[in-house]
Design a protein around this motif. Structure first.
Motif, PDB file in Angstrom:
ATOM      1  N   ILE A 149       0.961  -1.042   0.109  1.00 35.98           N
ATOM      2  CA  ILE A 149       0.206   0.018  -0.031  1.00 35.98           C
ATOM      3  C   ILE A 149       0.886   1.301   0.123  1.00 35.98           C
ATOM      4  O   ILE A 149       1.739   1.428   0.873  1.00 35.98           O
ATOM      5  CB  ILE A 149      -0.914   0.049   1.317  1.00 35.98           C
ATOM      6  N   GLU A 150       0.564   2.167  -0.843  1.00 40.38           N
ATOM      7  CA  GLU A 150       1.471   3.353  -0.974  1.00 40.38           C
ATOM      8  C   GLU A 150       0.202   4.405  -0.486  1.00 40.38           C
ATOM      9  O   GLU A 150      -0.758   4.639  -0.936  1.00 40.38           O
ATOM     10  CB  GLU A 150       2.167   3.548  -2.185  1.00 40.38           C
ATOM     11  N   THR A 151       0.824   5.507   0.288  1.00 40.41           N
ATOM     12  CA  THR A 151       0.191   6.733   0.656  1.00 40.41           C
ATOM     13  C   THR A 151       1.121   7.953   0.592  1.00 40.41           C
ATOM     14  O   THR A 151       2.274   7.717   0.463  1.00 40.41           O
ATOM     15  CB  THR A 151      -0.651   6.395   2.006  1.00 40.41           C
ATOM     16  N   HIS A 152       0.268   9.068   0.667  1.00 37.68           N
ATOM     17  CA  HIS A 152       1.017  10.255   0.326  1.00 37.68           C
ATOM     18  C   HIS A 152       0.653  11.107   1.596  1.00 37.68           C
ATOM     19  O   HIS A 152      -0.506  11.225   1.838  1.00 37.68           O
ATOM     20  CB  HIS A 152       0.801  10.875  -0.933  1.00 37.68           C
ATOM     21  N   CYS A 153       1.499  12.086   2.011  1.00 33.27           N
ATOM     22  CA  CYS A 153       1.261  12.909   2.959  1.00 33.27           C
ATOM     23  C   CYS A 153       0.783  12.192   4.489  1.00 33.27           C
ATOM     24  O   CYS A 153       1.250  11.084   4.580  1.00 33.27           O
ATOM     25  CB  CYS A 153       0.275  14.065   2.693  1.00 33.27           C
ATOM     26  N   MET A 182      10.676   8.448  -5.632  1.00 32.14           N
ATOM     27  CA  MET A 182      11.075   7.052  -5.614  1.00 32.14           C
ATOM     28  C   MET A 182       9.841   6.182  -6.074  1.00 32.14           C
ATOM     29  O   MET A 182       9.941   5.058  -6.137  1.00 32.14           O
ATOM     30  CB  MET A 182      11.612   6.594  -4.680  1.00 32.14           C
ATOM     31  N   ALA A 183       8.637   6.953  -6.241  1.00 33.93           N
ATOM     32  CA  ALA A 183       7.430   6.138  -6.460  1.00 33.93           C
ATOM     33  C   ALA A 183       7.165   5.435  -7.685  1.00 33.93           C
ATOM     34  O   ALA A 183       7.015   4.167  -7.758  1.00 33.93           O
ATOM     35  CB  ALA A 183       6.261   7.198  -6.266  1.00 33.93           C
ATOM     36  N   SER A 184       8.031   5.888  -8.862  1.00 33.99           N
ATOM     37  CA  SER A 184       7.898   4.955 -10.028  1.00 33.99           C
ATOM     38  C   SER A 184       8.788   3.827  -9.853  1.00 33.99           C
ATOM     39  O   SER A 184       8.243   2.688 -10.304  1.00 33.99           O
ATOM     40  CB  SER A 184       8.421   5.986 -11.250  1.00 33.99           C
ATOM     41  N   SER A 185       9.951   3.909  -9.187  1.00 38.18           N
ATOM     42  CA  SER A 185      10.781   2.641  -8.809  1.00 38.18           C
ATOM     43  C   SER A 185      10.103   1.809  -8.097  1.00 38.18           C
ATOM     44  O   SER A 185       9.945   0.593  -8.329  1.00 38.18           O
ATOM     45  CB  SER A 185      11.995   3.250  -8.076  1.00 38.18           C
ATOM     46  N   LEU A 186       9.235   2.030  -6.963  1.00 40.46           N
ATOM     47  CA  LEU A 186       8.341   1.260  -6.328  1.00 40.46           C
ATOM     48  C   LEU A 186       7.446   0.355  -7.231  1.00 40.46           C
ATOM     49  O   LEU A 186       7.158  -0.662  -7.002  1.00 40.46           O
ATOM     50  CB  LEU A 186       7.722   2.004  -5.294  1.00 40.46           C
ATOM     51  N   MET A 187       6.668   1.369  -7.996  1.00 42.26           N
ATOM     52  CA  MET A 187       5.695   0.568  -8.909  1.00 42.26           C
ATOM     53  C   MET A 187       6.142  -0.226  -9.855  1.00 42.26           C
ATOM     54  O   MET A 187       5.501  -1.304  -9.981  1.00 42.26           O
ATOM     55  CB  MET A 187       4.598   1.683  -9.481  1.00 42.26           C
ATOM     56  N   ARG A 188       7.320   0.006 -10.538  1.00 40.34           N
ATOM     57  CA  ARG A 188       7.907  -0.830 -11.598  1.00 40.34           C
ATOM     58  C   ARG A 188       8.361  -1.992 -11.040  1.00 40.34           C
ATOM     59  O   ARG A 188       8.321  -3.096 -11.669  1.00 40.34           O
ATOM     60  CB  ARG A 188       9.112   0.054 -12.259  1.00 40.34           C
ATOM     61  N   ALA A 189       9.005  -1.956  -9.699  1.00 39.85           N
ATOM     62  CA  ALA A 189       9.491  -3.327  -9.152  1.00 39.85           C
ATOM     63  C   ALA A 189       8.104  -4.080  -8.494  1.00 39.85           C
ATOM     64  O   ALA A 189       8.568  -5.329  -7.911  1.00 39.85           O
ATOM     65  CB  ALA A 189      10.126  -2.792  -7.980  1.00 39.85           C
ATOM     66  N   GLY A 190       6.974  -3.598  -8.728  1.00 39.71           N
ATOM     67  CA  GLY A 190       5.811  -4.352  -8.177  1.00 39.71           C
ATOM     68  C   GLY A 190       5.619  -4.637  -6.910  1.00 39.71           C
ATOM     69  O   GLY A 190       4.886  -5.467  -6.590  1.00 39.71           O
ATOM     70  N   LEU A 191       5.925  -3.603  -6.142  1.00 41.02           N
ATOM     71  CA  LEU A 191       5.754  -3.512  -4.783  1.00 41.02           C
ATOM     72  C   LEU A 191       4.569  -3.043  -4.370  1.00 41.02           C
ATOM     73  O   LEU A 191       4.090  -2.860  -3.295  1.00 41.02           O
ATOM     74  CB  LEU A 191       6.958  -2.830  -4.128  1.00 41.02           C
ATOM     75  N   ILE A 192       3.873  -2.259  -5.070  1.00 40.46           N
ATOM     76  CA  ILE A 192       2.492  -1.512  -4.965  1.00 40.46           C
ATOM     77  C   ILE A 192       1.327  -2.193  -5.502  1.00 40.46           C
ATOM     78  O   ILE A 192       1.363  -2.402  -6.752  1.00 40.46           O
ATOM     79  CB  ILE A 192       2.770  -0.058  -5.235  1.00 40.46           C
ATOM     80  N   ASP A 193       0.486  -2.395  -4.482  1.00 47.17           N
ATOM     81  CA  ASP A 193      -0.863  -3.360  -5.068  1.00 47.17           C
ATOM     82  C   ASP A 193      -1.847  -2.069  -5.226  1.00 47.17           C
ATOM     83  O   ASP A 193      -2.819  -2.451  -6.138  1.00 47.17           O
ATOM     84  CB  ASP A 193      -1.298  -4.319  -4.211  1.00 47.17           C
ATOM     85  N   GLY A 224      -0.661   1.089 -13.993  1.00 50.24           N
ATOM     86  CA  GLY A 224      -2.020   0.390 -13.888  1.00 50.24           C
ATOM     87  C   GLY A 224      -2.358  -0.051 -12.596  1.00 50.24           C
ATOM     88  O   GLY A 224      -3.039  -0.818 -12.305  1.00 50.24           O
ATOM     89  N   ILE A 225      -1.719   1.081 -11.559  1.00 53.19           N
ATOM     90  CA  ILE A 225      -2.033   0.789 -10.048  1.00 53.19           C
ATOM     91  C   ILE A 225      -3.497   1.216  -9.555  1.00 53.19           C
ATOM     92  O   ILE A 225      -3.609   2.731  -9.920  1.00 53.19           O
ATOM     93  CB  ILE A 225      -1.028   1.141  -9.141  1.00 53.19           C
TER      94      ILE A 225
END
Length: 367
Positions: free
Chosen positions: A171-175, A240-251, A283-284
Motif C-alpha cells: 500500500i502506498e500513501t502520500h502525506c 522514488m514512487a515510479s521505482s516502487l511501482m515498476r518493481a511490483g511492490l505497490i498493489d 495500472g495501479i
C-alpha cells in the motif's frame, strides 16, 4: 494486534479533543513528531489560529473538529449580556479562525455548522447556547469517527481482494491522512486500521509512505503512526514512487484530500498529482478517501480550488543546519496540487464508493 492494543494506539495519537475542564483544545503538536510526542493546550483564539496555520494540527477533518471545539471554548468565555453581542463576538472569532487556512473546506464547513447551531438556538439563554455549542462540537467529532470507520470498511474490502498467500499487500500513501489528521481512524489509513480490527497482522500489509516534501508529513507523521500500530512500514522519497511501482511492490494507493470539486478533481498535498499520473502509467488502482464534507458541489472543477502558497523557508531552510539554496533564488511552494478526475480509480466516501462520472455518483449519495 488485538482490539485492546489498537485502542491503546489510538489513545496515544488522538488529536483535537477538549481538556477535562473544557477550557482548552488538547492537541498533539505535530510539528515536533516523530522525535517528541507532546500534547499542548490551546485556550485563546490566537493560539488556535497559530496551531492551524503552522500545522500543529493538520488534516482536513482534524482541522474541522479542532475549529468546532475552538469555537465552543471561545464562546464559553463570552460575557455578553444579550444575543446580538454574543453573536457579534462569535462572528469575529469565526472569521478570524477561517483566515488560518484557505484550502481545507472542512474548516469552513465546521465553522458554518457551529454558526447555524447558534442561530437555530437564538431564543435560548446565553449559558444554554454555550452548552449547546459544546454538544455540537462533540457531535462533529463523533460523526468524524464514524465517517472514518465507514471509509475504512470500504477500503478494507478492497484490501481483502488483493491479499495473497506468502506476501503482504503493498500500500502506498502520500502525506498524512491518518489518525493524526482526523478524530480517530484517519481516511487514507482507515483501511489499514480496520484490517487490524478484523484480525489482520501488521505483517499482512506493507505500507510505503511517501516522505512528502517539503514538510515531510509522510516521513514524520504517517510512518510514525503506522509503525506505532505495528504495521510493516517503509519510507521513501517522493521521487522514488515510479521505482516502487515498476518493481511490483505497490498493489494499491490510498490518499486523502482537502477539497473535491463537483467533477471529481481534488486538491491534496503537493505531489499527489504526480503520484496519480505514475500510478495510471503502471495500472495501479488509485483511491481517494474523501469524507463527503470535503466534496464541494459549488466548485465545478479543480481550476476553481484556491491553492495556498507557503513560506519559502520551508523549502530552503526548515530541515537544514544551513540554507540549502542560494539567497537570490525564488521559491515555488504551493501547499497543494490538483489531481484530475481522469486519474482516479474511485473515491471512497462514508456513504459509498464513487466512480466516474463523479458528479452523477455524488448526486446518488445525496450531495
Amino acid at each position: 494486534m488485538n482490539n485492546a492494543s489498537v485502542e491503546k494506539f489510538f489513545d496515544k495519537v488522538l488529536t483535537g479533543r477538549l481538556t477535562p475542564d473544557r477550557q482548552a483544545l488538547d492537541i498533539i503538536d505535530q510539528t515536533l513528531l516523530p522525535g517528541t510526542v507532546k500534547r499542548i493546550n490551546l485556550s485563546t483564539k490566537e493560539e488556535i489560529w497559530e496551531a492551524i496555520k503552522k500545522l500543529r494540527v493538520r488534516g482536513a477533518p482534524a482541522i474541522g473538529v479542532s475549529a468546532a471545539y475552538g469555537m465552543a471554548v471561545l464562546s464559553s468565555r463570552s460575557q455578553a449580556a444579550d444575543f446580538d453581542s454574543f453573536y457579534s463576538e462569535f462572528k469575529a472569532n469565526k472569521e478570524y479562525l477561517a483566515s488560518s487556512r484557505p484550502t481545507a473546506v472542512n474548516l469552513f464547513w465546521a465553522l458554518n455548522r457551529m454558526e447555524k447551531t447558534l442561530l437555530d438556538n437564538r431564543t435560548k439563554s446565553i449559558p444554554e447556547i454555550q452548552e449547546i455549542l459544546y454538544h455540537e462540537a462533540d457531535k462533529i467529532q463523533a460523526e468524524d469517527v464514524q465517517i472514518s470507520r465507514n471509509i475504512g470498511e470500504i477500503g478494507f474490502g478492497l484490501l481483502k481482494d488483493l491479499k495473497k498467500e506468502g506476501r503482504p499487500v503493498g500500500i502506498e500513501t502520500h502525506c498524512n491522512a491518518g489518525t493524526l489528521a482526523t478524530a480517530k481512524y484517519g481516511t487514507a489509513t482507515a483501511p489499514m486500521y480496520i484490517a487490524l480490527e478484523h484480525g489482520w497482522k501488521g505483517t499482512d500489509m506493507h505500507v510505503y509512505c511517501d516522505e512528502t516534501r517539503p514538510l515531510l508529513q509522510g516521513a514524520r507523521l504517517t510512518s510514525f503512526e503506522v509503525a506505532s500500530a505495528g504495521i510493516t512500514t517503509t519510507v521513501q522519497c517522493d521521487n522514488m514512487a515510479s521505482s516502487l511501482m515498476r518493481a511490483g511492490l505497490i498493489d494499491i494507493i490510498f490518499v486523502g484530500c482537502d477539497r473535491v470539486a463537483r467533477n471529481g478533481d481534488f486538491a491534496n498535498k503537493i505531489g499527489t498529482s504526480g503520484l496519480a499520473i505514475i500510478a495510471k502509467h503502471y495500472g495501479i488502482p488509485f483511491y481517494v478517501c474523501a469524507p463527503s464534507s470535503t466534496i464541494d458541489m459549488e466548485t465545478p472543477s479543480g481550476s476553481q480550488i484556491p491553492i495556498e502558497m507557503r513560506d519559502p523557508d520551508e523549502v530552503t531552510e526548515m530541515w537544514y543546519q544551513e540554507r540549502m539554496a542560494p539567497e537570490n533564488v525564488n521559491v515555488y511552494n504551493p501547499a497543494f496540487d490538483v489531481t484530475d478526475h481522469s486519474l482516479i480509480t474511485g473515491m471512497i466516501t462514508e456513504k459509498g464508493l464513487c466512480t466516474a462520472p463523479f458528479e452523477d455518483a455524488f448526486r446518488k449519495i445525496g450531495l
